[in-house]
Design a protein around this motif. Sequence first.
Motif, PDB file in Angstrom:
ATOM      1  N   HIS A   1      25.220 -36.977  18.547  1.00  0.00           N
ATOM      2  CA  HIS A   1      24.274 -37.457  19.549  1.00  0.00           C
ATOM      3  C   HIS A   1      23.360 -36.316  19.996  1.00  0.00           C
ATOM      4  O   HIS A   1      23.824 -35.198  20.210  1.00  0.00           O
ATOM      5  CB  HIS A   1      25.034 -38.019  20.758  1.00  0.00           C
ATOM      6  CG  HIS A   1      24.174 -38.871  21.634  1.00  0.00           C
ATOM      7  ND1 HIS A   1      23.324 -38.327  22.580  1.00  0.00           N
ATOM      8  CD2 HIS A   1      24.003 -40.205  21.695  1.00  0.00           C
ATOM      9  CE1 HIS A   1      22.682 -39.317  23.189  1.00  0.00           C
ATOM     10  NE2 HIS A   1      23.073 -40.465  22.673  1.00  0.00           N
TER      11      HIS A   1
ATOM     12  N   ALA B   1      22.128 -35.545  22.695  1.00  0.00           N
ATOM     13  CA  ALA B   1      22.404 -34.932  23.997  1.00  0.00           C
ATOM     14  C   ALA B   1      23.462 -33.835  23.888  1.00  0.00           C
ATOM     15  O   ALA B   1      23.767 -33.180  24.880  1.00  0.00           O
ATOM     16  CB  ALA B   1      22.846 -36.002  25.000  1.00  0.00           C
TER      17      ALA B   1
ATOM     18  N   THR C   1      32.230 -38.484  27.615  1.00  0.00           N
ATOM     19  CA  THR C   1      32.816 -39.395  28.598  1.00  0.00           C
ATOM     20  C   THR C   1      31.977 -39.446  29.873  1.00  0.00           C
ATOM     21  O   THR C   1      31.594 -40.522  30.331  1.00  0.00           O
ATOM     22  CB  THR C   1      34.244 -38.930  28.952  1.00  0.00           C
ATOM     23  OG1 THR C   1      34.981 -38.827  27.729  1.00  0.00           O
ATOM     24  CG2 THR C   1      34.930 -39.922  29.875  1.00  0.00           C
ATOM     25  N   GLU C   2      31.674 -38.283  30.441  1.00  0.00           N
ATOM     26  CA  GLU C   2      31.092 -38.261  31.783  1.00  0.00           C
ATOM     27  C   GLU C   2      29.606 -38.572  31.802  1.00  0.00           C
ATOM     28  O   GLU C   2      29.087 -39.076  32.791  1.00  0.00           O
ATOM     29  CB  GLU C   2      31.382 -36.912  32.459  1.00  0.00           C
ATOM     30  CG  GLU C   2      32.866 -36.785  32.750  1.00  0.00           C
ATOM     31  CD  GLU C   2      33.246 -35.470  33.395  1.00  0.00           C
ATOM     32  OE1 GLU C   2      32.361 -34.629  33.640  1.00  0.00           O
ATOM     33  OE2 GLU C   2      34.457 -35.296  33.653  1.00  0.00           O
ATOM     34  N   ALA C   3      28.910 -38.272  30.704  1.00  0.00           N
ATOM     35  CA  ALA C   3      27.475 -38.587  30.682  1.00  0.00           C
ATOM     36  C   ALA C   3      27.217 -39.943  30.040  1.00  0.00           C
ATOM     37  O   ALA C   3      26.071 -40.353  29.908  1.00  0.00           O
ATOM     38  CB  ALA C   3      26.694 -37.486  29.949  1.00  0.00           C
ATOM     39  N   GLY C   4      28.278 -40.638  29.612  1.00  0.00           N
ATOM     40  CA  GLY C   4      28.099 -41.984  29.084  1.00  0.00           C
ATOM     41  C   GLY C   4      27.413 -42.018  27.716  1.00  0.00           C
ATOM     42  O   GLY C   4      26.597 -42.893  27.454  1.00  0.00           O
ATOM     43  N   ILE C   5      27.746 -41.062  26.842  1.00  0.00           N
ATOM     44  CA  ILE C   5      27.225 -41.122  25.476  1.00  0.00           C
ATOM     45  C   ILE C   5      27.943 -42.267  24.769  1.00  0.00           C
ATOM     46  O   ILE C   5      29.161 -42.298  24.713  1.00  0.00           O
ATOM     47  CB  ILE C   5      27.454 -39.780  24.738  1.00  0.00           C
ATOM     48  CG1 ILE C   5      26.552 -38.709  25.361  1.00  0.00           C
ATOM     49  CG2 ILE C   5      27.179 -39.921  23.239  1.00  0.00           C
ATOM     50  CD1 ILE C   5      26.705 -37.341  24.763  1.00  0.00           C
ATOM     51  N   PRO C   6      27.194 -43.246  24.261  1.00  0.00           N
ATOM     52  CA  PRO C   6      27.842 -44.460  23.751  1.00  0.00           C
ATOM     53  C   PRO C   6      28.490 -44.255  22.385  1.00  0.00           C
ATOM     54  O   PRO C   6      28.162 -43.319  21.654  1.00  0.00           O
ATOM     55  CB  PRO C   6      26.682 -45.451  23.641  1.00  0.00           C
ATOM     56  CG  PRO C   6      25.483 -44.605  23.443  1.00  0.00           C
ATOM     57  CD  PRO C   6      25.717 -43.312  24.160  1.00  0.00           C
TER      58      PRO C   6
END
Lengths: 116, 415
Positions: free
Chosen positions: B125, B127, B172-177
């Motif tokens: 990802h 990010a 987990t915490e930044a919501g990477i799908p």
Amino acid sequence: MKYVLLFVDTEQFANELQAMGPAERERAYERVNQWFADNAGRIRGGSKLQEADTATTVRLDGGEPVITDGPFVEGKEVVSGYVEIDVADLDEALRMVEAWPGCPVVEIRPLAPAGP
Amino acid sequence: MPGCRNPPAGAGGPVTEPSHAELARVVREHAGRLAASLVPLIGDFATAEDLVQDAVVSALQRWPTEGIPRRPDAWLFTVARRRGVDALRRNSNYRSKLEQLQWLIHRDPDSEPDDRLRLVFTCCHPALPRSAQIALTLRVVCGLTTAQIARAFLVPESTVAQRITRAKRKITEAGIPYRVPGGDELDARLSEVLAVIYLLLNEGYLATAERSAARDLVDDAEWLATLLHRLMPADPEAAGLLALIRLHRARGTARFDPAGGLVLLQHQDRSRWDRTEIAEATRLLTRAAMRHRPGPYQLQAAIVACHAEAERWEDTDWEQIVLLYDMLLHLAPSPVARLNRAVALRYAAGPRAAMSELDALADALDRYHLYHAVRADVLRELARPDEARAADLRALDLTANPAQQALLRERLSWT
């Protein structure tokens, strides 16, 4: 997931905005308004901030609170606004931000989960 | 390692004492699949990945002496589940999910849906920083251990562990799908994945004899590219990258002399090239090109194919190579690609044409050792030996790669 989008202005962007004619500036604001309208279902709140030179910073790590004029980091990039959004995941937040027509830098920060 | 003193039930007995390559192959084939099925089940990428890593570490400790079990997938699964039930005492939700879980034994692995694509896209990802993308992909998709990754990149194990921990926390915490990106996003996301595989190829390909752990990265790169091509058969760039890797591998043994020294393309013994493999990779590339969506990897593969198909150095089609570099520079301008074009230009149009290209690159590539090595070559051909010697010395100054240093020293000793 909830995120805050921090909108960041740069000196160059401010200058460009300044140099625009009234009609051109109107169109720029129109694009930003359109973005807010397009994303109304995802936006939970937020605001534009006053200029960075109106900021006051208080430092509490040195015993007595120290009050200074200006933002906490001096730099060419300043936070100029924020919105809170509620979206499925980071990809949805990225899609929103990639279509943002305003200031040149946006930071996406997830909100910490509520509770202990 | 904890939680695996006894062989898991139903995993089958040992077969034979496996080789290093055999172990790597089996782990690669099964670890990613296990991770891909545990992530949606547990609903947490980091937890699922920890369990898989634990199982892989156990396997690498036990399989060398006990042999590879008949069902490696069931073995890894059983260890991961047992360890999970153990470790997740506090989270009753995960725990009960794991307890109820049975490994579905598929008769034909090709008939089951392959979820590893989601895994690949999450690991790569945008990010996440590149170094984390690489470490995560190797660990989660290829089943490498943290220690193996650290050895391959010559960095401390704690550095790799930190990178992975931080990346998993961010997922987990930044919501990477955990998903395969769709529509408009796919091209940009795929190019992140291809860039990671390409870096593994480079890292492994450029490694010298002393860094055999890094050379294995070429295996991982080829395996990942094969997986990606199988899961995305319609994408010409995935096919192009796979062809590029295969074309390099087909000529791999001729690149080093018996003492581990680097042999330049011009001096390689082409009878040691694998002509069958070259022909197959070229066919793969031709099929990709029929989609009429050229890209940097297809073009690089086409350039390598031009070299690989030449029976002798003198047969190289330099005009075609210059043309391919022109297309590559149009799609992906870079000073290094321009340098390579200048090399081709030297043979297609002569040293004077090459020199004027090199002069134009002086600022951009002043700190790049190969720029000075190429310049030295061309200066020698133009009968400017003093400048050539200075350029070689500058190149020697700039490279830390022992094989390349040896080559440059040898050349300096002739002049």
